[in-house]
Scaffold this active site. Structure first.
Site, PDB file in Angstrom:
ATOM      1  CD  GLU A   3      38.300  90.414  -1.779  1.00 12.08           C
ATOM      2  OE1 GLU A   3      37.956  90.900  -2.876  1.00 12.08           O
ATOM      3  OE2 GLU A   3      39.408  90.628  -1.256  1.00 12.08           O
ATOM      4  CE  LYS A 145      49.425  90.347  -3.751  1.00 16.95           C
ATOM      5  NZ  LYS A 145      48.114  90.923  -3.778  1.00 16.95           N
TER       6      LYS A 145
HETATM    7  N1  PSU Z   1      45.059  92.430  -3.037  1.00 20.36           N
HETATM    8  C1  PSU Z   1      45.253  91.129  -3.271  1.00 20.36           C
HETATM    9  N2  PSU Z   1      44.296  90.427  -3.914  1.00 20.36           N
HETATM   10  C2  PSU Z   1      43.128  90.996  -4.305  1.00 20.36           C
HETATM   11  C3  PSU Z   1      42.924  92.382  -4.022  1.00 20.36           C
HETATM   12  C4  PSU Z   1      43.905  93.056  -3.398  1.00 20.36           C
HETATM   13  O1  PSU Z   1      46.278  90.601  -2.915  1.00 20.36           O
HETATM   14  O2  PSU Z   1      42.273  90.330  -4.886  1.00 20.36           O
HETATM   15  C5  PSU Z   1      41.614  93.008  -4.411  1.00 20.36           C
HETATM   16  C6  PSU Z   1      40.719  93.165  -3.175  1.00 20.36           C
HETATM   17  O3  PSU Z   1      39.375  92.992  -3.572  1.00 20.36           O
HETATM   18  C7  PSU Z   1      40.953  94.604  -2.776  1.00 20.36           C
HETATM   19  C8  PSU Z   1      41.105  95.271  -4.121  1.00 20.36           C
HETATM   20  O4  PSU Z   1      39.921  95.168  -2.008  1.00 20.36           O
HETATM   21  O5  PSU Z   1      41.843  94.324  -4.902  1.00 20.36           O
HETATM   22  C9  PSU Z   1      41.808  96.597  -4.048  1.00 20.36           C
HETATM   23  O6  PSU Z   1      41.679  97.253  -5.262  1.00 20.36           O
HETATM   24  P1  PSU Z   1      42.107  98.797  -5.396  1.00 20.36           P
HETATM   25  O7  PSU Z   1      43.587  98.808  -5.207  1.00 20.36           O
HETATM   26  O8  PSU Z   1      41.663  99.189  -6.771  1.00 20.36           O
HETATM   27  O9  PSU Z   1      41.360  99.514  -4.306  1.00 20.36           O
END
Ligand code: PSU
Ligand code: MN
Length: 373
Positions: A3, A145
């Site tokens: 990603e 996390k």
């Molecule tokens: N969790 C992490 N590191 C990240 C992300 C999530 O530990 O970089 C990023 C990933 O790209 C994930 C996104 O898909 O954040 C999720 O964002 P949201 O909660 O807005 O869907």
């Protein structure tokens, strides 16, 4: 697949570029082919050159990168076709969409989005969870996390039909920590596999069954941080987010940046170490999947081309002035139709042949028979 939100919204420049390159190198060292995913110049790109990787990392630094989940893809693709400075950085959901379109089955990252704490009032549930319910891809990550509500995240993954697999452990990896135990109970991964061959077997069976849903492979952090220290930092980050009223797509990047600040950079180093480890595991799984196990699902084939119908009528004998006994038969042909039939006989899952009839022709019943054939 790799990603790009993690590059633009997860790490500062130039560290993000170094890590993006190192992750690709780790995948190659494992014998697989890395494909970082982003939206560039109006296209969903699966696989970037080194110069393009740099473009993504620099755009993140200049605030010219837009975080792209599924709902953002068309918008950013449309605008970036006209504005070359605009870069779409794909989240887990956005990356899964593009990677699946390109036929990629294995995807490595750090962490996935999930159900945020307090979601019962904010409804902040990451689109990642829903996407994995409808895309057959395996996301190799370090679990969930604990800035998130881990038990609720597991519940939503279950509802969406996503397989959550512990890699060599019954505990659900908790990103920084080896496991999470918010609320007292240790969170368990519902499924467990102990090696890459086992996970590749899961992928093969999921494809064979035609299940259009994916999996999370939760790999424990190889160098876990102290649980209490990280819990304190997470509490501080959540408090800061609440005080500033951060919400929507800004929530996750804000919390990650805040954690880095509160831990004096330790969380960033842990993040980098686990992403590299996940890339290694993903490469092992991809190699095992390519090398052995049952064959992949045959491709869907759409044939666009001509179909023709020959109608042959034979009269039974001379019959001037009367209706005549005789026989009529039809046969099907045309290049498009012939290719479609050959593809079906060779094992393609779906064939479609497209028939063009002029408006004045009244052959509806023959078209029906052609489609049935
Ligand atoms: N969790 C992490 N590191 C990240 C992300 C999530 O530990 O970089 C990023 C990933 O790209 C994930 C996104 O898909 O954040 C999720 O964002 P949201 O909660 O807005 O869907
Ligand atoms: Mn969200």
């Amino acid at each position: 697949a790799l990603e790009s939100t993690i590059i633009t919204h997860g790490m500062p420049y130039p560290r993000n570029l170094e890590v993006a390159r190192a992750v690709e190198a780790r995948v190659r060292a494992g014998g697989a082919v890395p494909a970082t995913v982003a939206v560039l110049d109006g296209r969903l790109r699966v696989g970037l050159s080194d110069a393009e990787l740099e473009r993504v990392a620099v755009a993140g630094d200049r605030g010219a990168a837009v975080k792209c989940s599924r709902r953002d893809l068309a918008d950013v693709a449309a605008r970036s076709a006209r504005d070359g400075a605009l870069v779409g950085a794909t989240t887990v959901a956005g990356t899964a969409v593009a990677a699946h379109l390109a036929g990629v089955e294995v995807f490595a990252t750090g962490g996935i989005g999930g159900v945020h704490r307090g979601a019962e009032t904010t409804f902040d549930v990451s689109a990642d969870l829903v996407e994995l319910g409808r895309t057959p891809i395996l996301v190799v990550c370090a679990g969930v996390k604990s800035i998130l509500d881990v038990p609720k995240t597991l519940e939503v993954l279950e509802t969406q039909g996503v397989a959550v697999i512990g890699y060599g452990t019954d505990d659900l990896a908790a990103f920084f920590a080896a496991r999470s135990s918010a609320g007292g109970e240790v969170n368990r991964a519902p499924l467990r596999y102990d090696d890459a061959a086992g996970v590749a077997g899961w992928l093969a069976k999921n494809a064979e069954l035609g299940l259009a849903s994916g999996a999370v492979l939760a790999v424990p952090n190889p160098a876990p941080m102290d649980g209490d220290a990280i819990d304190g930092a997470i509490a501080a980050a959540l408090e800061a987010a609440a005080a500033r009223g951060v919400s929507g797509k800004d929530a996750t990047p804000f919390l990650l940046a805040k954690l880095e600040e509160v831990t004096g950079g330790a969380s960033l180093e842990a993040n980098i170490a686990l992403v590299l480890n996940n890339a290694r595991v993903a490469a092992d799984v991809a190699v095992a999947r390519a090398g052995g196990g049952p064959a992949r699902r045959p491709p869907d084939v759409a044939v666009v081309g001509a179909s023709t119908v020959d109608v042959v009528g034979r009269a039974g004998g001379p019959c001037a002035g009367t209706s005549a006994p005789g026989a009529a038969s039809t046969t099907f042909g045309g290049v498009g139709r012939n290719v479609a039939v050959a593809a079906a006989r060779a094992g393609a899952a779906t064939t479609v042949s497209y028939t063009h009839l002029r408006a004045h022709e009244t052959r509806g019943n023959l078209v029906c028979r052609l489609l049935l054939e």
